[in-house]
Design a protein around this motif. Sequence first.
Motif, PDB file in Angstrom:
ATOM      1  N   GLN A  27       0.831  -1.211   0.000  1.00 55.15           N
ATOM      2  CA  GLN A  27       0.000   0.000   0.000  1.00 55.15           C
ATOM      3  C   GLN A  27       0.864   1.258   0.000  1.00 55.15           C
ATOM      4  O   GLN A  27       0.582   2.238  -0.699  1.00 55.15           O
ATOM      5  CB  GLN A  27      -0.935  -0.011   1.201  1.00 55.15           C
ATOM      6  CG  GLN A  27      -2.020  -1.084   1.120  1.00 55.15           C
ATOM      7  CD  GLN A  27      -2.861  -1.165   2.385  1.00 55.15           C
ATOM      8  OE1 GLN A  27      -2.455  -0.681   3.455  1.00 55.15           O
ATOM      9  NE2 GLN A  27      -4.027  -1.790   2.275  1.00 55.15           N
ATOM     10  N   GLN A  71       3.817   1.482  -1.249  1.00 55.72           N
ATOM     11  CA  GLN A  71       4.501   1.587  -2.532  1.00 55.72           C
ATOM     12  C   GLN A  71       3.651   2.292  -3.580  1.00 55.72           C
ATOM     13  O   GLN A  71       4.173   2.843  -4.557  1.00 55.72           O
ATOM     14  CB  GLN A  71       4.909   0.200  -3.024  1.00 55.72           C
ATOM     15  CG  GLN A  71       5.933   0.244  -4.151  1.00 55.72           C
ATOM     16  CD  GLN A  71       6.371  -1.135  -4.578  1.00 55.72           C
ATOM     17  OE1 GLN A  71       5.614  -2.098  -4.511  1.00 55.72           O
ATOM     18  NE2 GLN A  71       7.621  -1.248  -5.028  1.00 55.72           N
ATOM     19  N   LEU A  72       2.337   2.307  -3.377  1.00 56.25           N
ATOM     20  CA  LEU A  72       1.455   2.982  -4.323  1.00 56.25           C
ATOM     21  C   LEU A  72       1.719   4.482  -4.370  1.00 56.25           C
ATOM     22  O   LEU A  72       1.452   5.135  -5.378  1.00 56.25           O
ATOM     23  CB  LEU A  72      -0.014   2.716  -3.958  1.00 56.25           C
ATOM     24  CG  LEU A  72      -0.492   1.271  -4.107  1.00 56.25           C
ATOM     25  CD1 LEU A  72      -1.932   1.138  -3.615  1.00 56.25           C
ATOM     26  CD2 LEU A  72      -0.368   0.802  -5.555  1.00 56.25           C
ATOM     27  N   ARG A  73       2.224   5.059  -3.257  1.00 52.01           N
ATOM     28  CA  ARG A  73       2.483   6.503  -3.252  1.00 52.01           C
ATOM     29  C   ARG A  73       3.955   6.851  -3.072  1.00 52.01           C
ATOM     30  O   ARG A  73       4.316   8.024  -3.142  1.00 52.01           O
ATOM     31  CB  ARG A  73       1.671   7.175  -2.139  1.00 52.01           C
ATOM     32  CG  ARG A  73       2.085   6.847  -0.737  1.00 52.01           C
ATOM     33  CD  ARG A  73       1.220   7.568   0.283  1.00 52.01           C
ATOM     34  NE  ARG A  73       1.665   7.368   1.654  1.00 52.01           N
ATOM     35  CZ  ARG A  73       2.571   8.133   2.259  1.00 52.01           C
ATOM     36  NH1 ARG A  73       3.113   9.150   1.620  1.00 52.01           N
ATOM     37  NH2 ARG A  73       2.935   7.893   3.508  1.00 52.01           N
ATOM     38  N   LEU A  74       4.795   5.856  -2.865  1.00 47.20           N
ATOM     39  CA  LEU A  74       6.223   6.114  -2.696  1.00 47.20           C
ATOM     40  C   LEU A  74       6.980   5.578  -3.899  1.00 47.20           C
ATOM     41  O   LEU A  74       6.835   4.411  -4.275  1.00 47.20           O
ATOM     42  CB  LEU A  74       6.757   5.450  -1.420  1.00 47.20           C
ATOM     43  CG  LEU A  74       6.129   5.881  -0.094  1.00 47.20           C
ATOM     44  CD1 LEU A  74       6.819   5.168   1.062  1.00 47.20           C
ATOM     45  CD2 LEU A  74       6.211   7.387   0.086  1.00 47.20           C
ATOM     46  N   ASN A  75       7.800   6.413  -4.480  1.00 48.12           N
ATOM     47  CA  ASN A  75       8.618   6.013  -5.624  1.00 48.12           C
ATOM     48  C   ASN A  75       9.877   5.320  -5.109  1.00 48.12           C
ATOM     49  O   ASN A  75      10.982   5.842  -5.200  1.00 48.12           O
ATOM     50  CB  ASN A  75       8.974   7.246  -6.457  1.00 48.12           C
ATOM     51  CG  ASN A  75       9.703   6.891  -7.723  1.00 48.12           C
ATOM     52  OD1 ASN A  75       9.659   5.754  -8.184  1.00 48.12           O
ATOM     53  ND2 ASN A  75      10.394   7.866  -8.301  1.00 48.12           N
ATOM     54  N   PRO A  91       0.714  13.341  -4.550  1.00 46.35           N
ATOM     55  CA  PRO A  91       0.387  11.943  -4.291  1.00 46.35           C
ATOM     56  C   PRO A  91       1.579  11.002  -4.377  1.00 46.35           C
ATOM     57  O   PRO A  91       1.553   9.923  -3.795  1.00 46.35           O
ATOM     58  CB  PRO A  91      -0.639  11.628  -5.389  1.00 46.35           C
ATOM     59  CG  PRO A  91      -0.328  12.596  -6.493  1.00 46.35           C
ATOM     60  CD  PRO A  91       0.132  13.839  -5.802  1.00 46.35           C
ATOM     61  N   ARG A  92       2.643  11.386  -5.104  1.00 46.45           N
ATOM     62  CA  ARG A  92       3.796  10.487  -5.274  1.00 46.45           C
ATOM     63  C   ARG A  92       5.077  11.283  -5.055  1.00 46.45           C
ATOM     64  O   ARG A  92       5.399  12.199  -5.811  1.00 46.45           O
ATOM     65  CB  ARG A  92       3.775   9.867  -6.663  1.00 46.45           C
ATOM     66  CG  ARG A  92       4.690   8.657  -6.803  1.00 46.45           C
ATOM     67  CD  ARG A  92       4.345   7.881  -8.067  1.00 46.45           C
ATOM     68  NE  ARG A  92       5.216   6.733  -8.279  1.00 46.45           N
ATOM     69  CZ  ARG A  92       5.025   5.541  -7.735  1.00 46.45           C
ATOM     70  NH1 ARG A  92       3.995   5.347  -6.949  1.00 46.45           N
ATOM     71  NH2 ARG A  92       5.854   4.539  -7.980  1.00 46.45           N
ATOM     72  N   GLU A 116       8.984  17.554   2.486  1.00 46.82           N
ATOM     73  CA  GLU A 116       7.679  17.482   1.824  1.00 46.82           C
ATOM     74  C   GLU A 116       7.395  18.764   1.055  1.00 46.82           C
ATOM     75  O   GLU A 116       6.898  18.738  -0.081  1.00 46.82           O
ATOM     76  CB  GLU A 116       6.562  17.244   2.852  1.00 46.82           C
ATOM     77  CG  GLU A 116       6.507  15.835   3.401  1.00 46.82           C
ATOM     78  CD  GLU A 116       7.228  15.732   4.735  1.00 46.82           C
ATOM     79  OE1 GLU A 116       8.226  16.463   4.915  1.00 46.82           O
ATOM     80  OE2 GLU A 116       6.798  14.929   5.569  1.00 46.82           O
TER      81      GLU A 116
END
Length: 624
Positions: free
Chosen positions: A47, A49-53, A248-249, A354
Amino acid sequence: MGVSVLSGQNVQRLAEVAPLPVPRLPLGRHLVLNGAITEAQLVEALQLQLRLNAPLGKIIVAEGWAEPRDILDALSAQSGLQIADLAATPPASELGDLMPVAFWLKHAVVPWIRMGPIVLVATSRPDRFPEVADAMAAAGLTAMPVLAGLDHIHAALARLFAAPLAKAAETCVEPSQSCRDWTFGARLPAILTGILILLVAVAFPELGLAALIFASVLTLSLFMALRLAGFAAHVAGRTHLIASHPGPRLPPISVLVPLYKEREIADALVRRLGRLNYPKALLDVILVLEEKDGVTQAALSAADLPHWMRVIKVPDLGGLTTKPRAMNFALDFCRGEIVGVWDAEDAPAPDQLERVAARFAQAPPDVVCLQGILDYYNPRTNWRARCFTIEYCSWFRVILPGIARLGLVVPLGGTTLFFRRQVLEELGRWDAHNVTEDADLGVRLCRAGYRTEMIDTVTHEEASFRAWPWVRQRSRWLKGFMVTYLVHMRAPRRLLADLGLWRFVGFQAFFLGTLGQFLLAPVLWSLWLLLFGLPHPIAQMVAPPLMAILVGFLVLAELLNILIGLTAVSAKDRRFLMPWVPTMMAYFPLGAVAAYKALWELAIRPFFWDKTQHGQAPEEDQPA
């Protein structure tokens, strides 16, 4: 777990047969089967990994669920590749010549052992190895992959290419925009010219005095015009600090932290950077040390460094030892697409990265640098620390955002700087010989058509609160300003063409104004005698109305400084500094000492880096 590690004694068998195909389970499944993580942890990692490169294994390590060795073992089980022991059997030096050094760095691989036509190449990303194998095949080489951790690969590359990379770190910037050719012979004509001017001034004192007063008033006018423009933009609301929110990413970010002879700073540094909120799977903090710096190495050896913080040692070639050279060397081993710089004593805001990532995602392509706000965490140490804080608040919270918004050249502040890595490399990185590499880089990126923006995030530093350390630090800055000005004014017409008239004037206002205010400060102070009706040699040379205008100009300049200072410390957490703003007149006289020290060093030691010692003041509580 049944995964073997290759050393120099057991590579012959591997060279004879290629790895057999194995059923390819996902990496996370191998980790679950091996008992390294739980099923619930795998679901949560997927989950994330969906937003972390970031690779799955890096996320799992970042969350503290597994060790790097667990990931390497699972990767070996998944790919059928063996693990190379790069420490026990380091690569032979001649292997580096098989391909250019840029090739090994680009692909983050290292040639390990050669057996006939086969070269065993260590990689941490076997999924990307076909590109490496194809490139080597085009060069007539047969590459076979073995596994190693990325940290071990980078360490091996740093050892294998220590000398050429360290030498390249000294010559990144093109010669026309570098000061590295400033041999004593090259400086001698300027030194002799300066001596000649001084002798003429002594021989003709009235002419010399008139010239000094003219120069001091001119540089004061330039400096105050720059400050007034920045202040006016601030008051008019034309400038605002960019405050963004994460997208988001998020991208991976590398931050360089150059250290040199930092005995007291190690534990505090780890504690301060540990407050960062940025996902640790995307964070790459590099502590850059000199190979010969045993003091800092000993301090760090006792510190418990987190996995997202690593050490890179810059080889000692027996010559130059500067912060920009060290950063140039370390940049080759950065993993982020954004590269930042912090100083040893920095305490960045927890959400700083951020904000940086969000702004770069939203900014136009020509914005290649973000400069954060610098402040101090020990303003109550003594009077000098208070004045230092007022000075920086005035510059970073009022003037600098104003001149950035007006499109002028932004002289960078040395820390809390963040760059698009690709453009930073295109610009030639930092000038390793310039002791204010930050200001110089700010000019060069502007000349190349790029922009710097201020961003609404604060990094707290340690104010230099003792007299002689303050002089030493300020003299290094002023010497660097002198160097930067002289380098870029080698070809004034080209500089004018690159910057345009408006930025060219701003360039002159900052550098000539700053240097003139310190070098000619005694001349300006003497003019205050006129305000009190005391005798002054200029009174015999200037008509009374002109003297009145001159005195009025000095008073207005000082009132503007006070107004800017009061505005800068008007925030709730800095209002206690307001009563000290009028005392700033007494703060700057030591700057003249620093300026003459800088001028002397410019002639005899232009590349000498006068080190500022950190960790001398306690960290005061800062507002959330």
